[in-house]
Design a protein around this motif. Structure first.
Motif, mmCIF file in Angstrom:
data_model
loop_
_atom_site.group_PDB
_atom_site.id
_atom_site.type_symbol
_atom_site.label_atom_id
_atom_site.label_comp_id
_atom_site.label_asym_id
_atom_site.label_seq_id
_atom_site.Cartn_x
_atom_site.Cartn_y
_atom_site.Cartn_z
ATOM 1 N N VAL B 33 0.854 -1.198 0.000
ATOM 2 C CA VAL B 33 0.000 0.000 0.000
ATOM 3 C C VAL B 33 0.890 1.249 0.000
ATOM 4 C CG1 VAL B 33 -1.749 1.310 1.259
ATOM 5 C CG2 VAL B 33 -1.894 -1.174 1.192
ATOM 6 N N TYR B 37 1.112 3.968 -2.838
ATOM 7 C CA TYR B 37 0.777 5.342 -2.444
ATOM 8 C C TYR B 37 1.868 6.304 -2.900
ATOM 9 C CZ TYR B 37 -0.401 9.267 0.662
ATOM 10 O OH TYR B 37 -0.717 10.498 1.167
ATOM 11 N N LEU B 40 0.975 6.778 -6.557
ATOM 12 C CA LEU B 40 -0.359 7.240 -6.947
ATOM 13 C C LEU B 40 -0.817 8.488 -6.203
ATOM 14 C CD1 LEU B 40 -1.994 3.713 -7.016
ATOM 15 C CD2 LEU B 40 -1.552 5.143 -8.994
ATOM 16 N N ASP B 42 -2.555 8.745 -3.665
ATOM 17 C CA ASP B 42 -3.960 8.655 -3.290
ATOM 18 C C ASP B 42 -4.132 7.365 -2.482
ATOM 19 O OD1 ASP B 42 -6.992 9.530 -4.439
ATOM 20 O OD2 ASP B 42 -6.754 7.464 -3.759
ATOM 21 N N ARG B 43 -4.574 7.528 -1.241
ATOM 22 C CA ARG B 43 -4.596 6.364 -0.358
ATOM 23 C C ARG B 43 -5.579 5.298 -0.791
ATOM 24 N NH1 ARG B 43 -2.902 8.649 5.418
ATOM 25 N NH2 ARG B 43 -1.777 10.365 4.513
ATOM 26 N N ASP B 44 -6.775 5.714 -1.196
ATOM 27 C CA ASP B 44 -7.769 4.721 -1.601
ATOM 28 C C ASP B 44 -7.298 3.961 -2.836
ATOM 29 O OD1 ASP B 44 -9.509 5.301 0.446
ATOM 30 O OD2 ASP B 44 -10.465 6.918 -0.663
ATOM 31 N N MET B 45 -6.723 4.725 -3.765
ATOM 32 C CA MET B 45 -6.215 4.076 -4.969
ATOM 33 C C MET B 45 -5.061 3.130 -4.607
ATOM 34 S SD MET B 45 -7.929 5.083 -7.565
ATOM 35 C CE MET B 45 -6.863 4.636 -8.904
ATOM 36 N N GLU B 47 -4.672 1.519 -1.866
ATOM 37 C CA GLU B 47 -5.255 0.315 -1.261
ATOM 38 C C GLU B 47 -5.798 -0.604 -2.364
ATOM 39 O OE1 GLU B 47 -6.584 -2.374 1.520
ATOM 40 O OE2 GLU B 47 -5.494 -0.566 2.079
ATOM 41 N N ASP B 48 -6.466 -0.009 -3.334
ATOM 42 C CA ASP B 48 -6.984 -0.807 -4.457
ATOM 43 C C ASP B 48 -5.840 -1.454 -5.232
ATOM 44 O OD1 ASP B 48 -9.630 -0.289 -3.941
ATOM 45 O OD2 ASP B 48 -9.681 1.514 -5.175
ATOM 46 N N GLN B 51 -4.512 -4.391 -3.414
ATOM 47 C CA GLN B 51 -5.416 -5.544 -3.535
ATOM 48 C C GLN B 51 -5.195 -6.253 -4.866
ATOM 49 O OE1 GLN B 51 -9.170 -5.799 -2.162
ATOM 50 N NE2 GLN B 51 -8.795 -4.606 -0.333
ATOM 51 N N GLU B 52 -5.029 -5.443 -5.896
ATOM 52 C CA GLU B 52 -4.800 -6.021 -7.231
ATOM 53 C C GLU B 52 -3.447 -6.747 -7.266
ATOM 54 O OE1 GLU B 52 -7.110 -6.014 -9.378
ATOM 55 O OE2 GLU B 52 -6.073 -6.735 -11.159
ATOM 56 N N MET B 85 -1.994 2.167 -13.698
ATOM 57 C CA MET B 85 -3.020 3.124 -13.298
ATOM 58 C C MET B 85 -2.627 4.538 -13.732
ATOM 59 S SD MET B 85 -4.115 2.020 -9.481
ATOM 60 C CE MET B 85 -5.107 0.589 -9.117
#
Lengths: 398, 182
Positions: B33, B37, B40, B42-45, B47-48, B51-52, B85
């Motif tokens: 993560v 981060y 990106l 962006d924390r939510d991105m 995290e996504d 996961q990927e 991304m």
């Protein structure tokens, strides 16, 4: 200013700014969201993976099923034969080469495959190919996989459960027809005769196809009268060294195939859904990120506005565009058709960091929305109930 | 890091042992993560993305030949996923946008924003280290293991990166005193 490497203030500032404050996804949560990946990992531990009833999953079928992989492989093998004869060199039978000339012009191909993966029951499938882009594989248990390479789309039909799943074609199978063509153009197989045998009551001539530095063996049995392939046996080792056998029979070229067999439209009475492929997932995530950035800009503009107006936040988003915020910022990249893609809720005083002041407009919930708070942070909320709880929460409870 | 233990976990996971994969997940999730981060912003991105990363790792784990290189392999996947991304987002940069004046010296959020800008103006290798160090408090040793670079190199890069951040903040009117008085 003190030097950064031996002073604490910068450490504190960085930890506060960058530090992770929110709980991260644990393994149990991750497992629930990625059943296909888990299934892939654990499939080796299960000896009857394919015979066990499980939920319909396009990824399982298209990317992981040995049936579809080897059904595709059978197509490639036939392409090999075509390719070899196109270059006309190695196979000694002149008649075979003559017939292959006709096969090169074939518009359709059908065949039946029996595949025996390690520790599993043999799997039977029927494949139809309609050049140049269409393929249909009829799988056991009433499942049918239709692939349109030109559109990059796949449709999985489950006739038992009346379910249809549409997806973009995964990269791993996108190469199917490319491989087919590569074999035609670059045949690097050498062919040797292995004699005659009786196949299904018919005399057949055998050829063994081998390739340098490749342990896999392909045996092609052809009808000496027509020189058409009547049976193809393939023994391959997967990347774990496990032997998988496939036998392809009932090979028919230029059979009449109705175009409707390859339609990417679910039959009537089927429920259908779309599954995002990797590309769609990336695009969605990117739009989500861009929307969140827009929202952060709006929130920061609100804060500046409040600073200039004795701590009063704007009454509406229009107040911001009249000043310095670009109007484009109000368009949500996830729903570009809306002129204003966000809902602004003027915060009540006293301000609380957890007050929601901005969120994405939505008609139906979908996978979630971005939500902006008084302290200018934006969070993606997946559950509608959580969002509704937060936005309806009385200020003293926040 | 107990390398033997990790290679055992990797081997077990390659053989379909889900709990072993879970142990690897727990060991590296946070660092993935943080790494995402750093790219990106962006924390939510992030995290996504993480996961990927584990979905890909789970799917392709059997293709990993050098079990002792699991962490480096995972880092490679993470960088690729994050870059993918970013590529999809070519029209916009990853750094926090500069087209809106957010630095307000008398405001805590302004200070945070200035620090964010300073961090994301660093070169990628330095930014990775800074974010990993402060995202979840990774030690230099942990960073060294995950990114497969020496502890000395981690230390040197961190010092240089922090110096650049401090210089950036100074140019924008922030000092340690300001921060402490906030």
């Amino acid at each position: 200013m003190k030097t950064p490497e031996n002073d604490k203030w910068l450490d504190d500032a960085l930890a506060e700014t960058i530090g992770s404050k929110k709980p991260q996804t644990g393994f149990e949560q991750w497992k629930q969201k990625h059943p296909e990946a888990i299934q892939m990992l654990t499939s080796r531990a299960r000896s009857k993976a394919l015979t066990t009833k499980r939920p319909l999953s396009i990824r399982n079928i298209i990317m992981k099923s040995p049936i579809t992989k080897l059904a595709a492989a059978a197509t490639i093998i036939i392409a090999v034969i075509i390719g070899i004869n196109q270059f006309g060199g190695s196979i000694e039978s002149v008649a075979f080469a003559d017939v292959m000339q006709n096969i090169q012009n074939a518009q359709t191909l059908t065949y039946r495959s029996v595949i025996t993966p390690v520790d599993q029951e043999p799997q039977v499938s029927k494949t139809m190919v309609l050049e140049p882009h269409l393929m249909r594989v009829e799988l056991p248990n009433g499942r049918v996989w239709i692939l349109d390479h030109s559109q990059g789309k796949a449709l999985l039909l489950d006739s038992k459960n009346k379910q249809a799943v549409m997806s973009s074609t995964p990269q791993k199978t996108l190469g199917l027809y490319d491989t087919f063509r590569d074999f035609r153009n670059n045949p690097d197989f050498s062919v040797s005769r292995i004699g005659r045998s009786t196949i299904d009551g018919m005399q057949a001539v055998g050829f063994q196809l081998t390739r340098e530095n490749d342990e896999n063996v392909i045996i092609v049995w052809a009808n000496p009268q027509t020189s058409l392939p009547i049976r193809i046996e393939r023994t391959v080792k997967d990347k774990d060294g496990q032997v998988i056998k496939s036998v392809t029979t009932n090979i028919i070229f230029d059979a009449e195939l109705d175009q409707s067999l390859f339609r990417l439209i679910p039959p009537e009475g089927y429920t259908h859904r779309f599954v995002d492929g990797p590309h769609e997932r990336t695009v969605k995530l990117t739009k989500r990120m861009n929307s969140a950035k827009n929202m952060q800009k709006i929130l920061l503009a609100c804060m500046v506005y409040a600073k200039d107006h004795e701590d009063q936040w704007p009454d509406s988003l229009q107040d911001l565009t009249q000043r310095r915020l670009a109007r484009d910022t109000l368009i949500n990249p996830r729903q570009p058709e809306r002129e204003i893609g966000y809902v602004y809720v003027k915060p009540r005083t006293p301000l609380s960091p957890s007050q929601i002041v901005l969120y994405e407009k939505y008609d139906s919930w979908g996978d979630g929305i971005n939500v902006g708070y008084v302290d200018a942070h934006v969070q993606f909320i997946k559950k509608e109930s959580n969002f509704k709880n937060d936005i309806q929460k009385p200020i003293e409870a926040r | 890091m107990n390398l033997n233990s990790e290679t055992t976990l990797v081997e077990a996971a390659q053989n379909g042992h889900l709990e072993s994969f879970g142990a690897l997940y727990e060991r590296y999730h946070s660092s993935m993560v943080a790494l995402a981060y750093s790219m990106l912003a962006d924390r939510d991105m992030a995290e996504d993305a993480a996961q990927e990363v584990f979905a890909i790792a789970c799917r392709d784990l059997r293709s990993l030949k050098s079990k002792e290189r699991f962490a480096a392999w995972l880092v490679g996947i993470c960088r690729n996923v994050s870059r993918q991304m970013l590529r999809a987002n070519k029209s916009r940069g990853v750094a926090p946008d500069n087209d809106f004046t957010v630095v307000r010296r008398d405001d805590m959020e302004g200070r945070r924003e200035a620090i964010r800008k300073a961090v994301w103006s660093l070169r990628e290798p330095e930014r990775e280290l800074i974010v990993m160090r402060y995202f979840d408090g990774f030690s230099q040793g942990q960073i060294s293991e995950v990114l497969d670079i020496s502890s000395q190199a981690v230390n040197g890069r961190l010092v240089r990166a922090k110096r650049k951040i401090a210089e950036y903040l100074k140019r924008n009117g922030f000092t340690g005193g300001d921060y402490e008085n906030a």
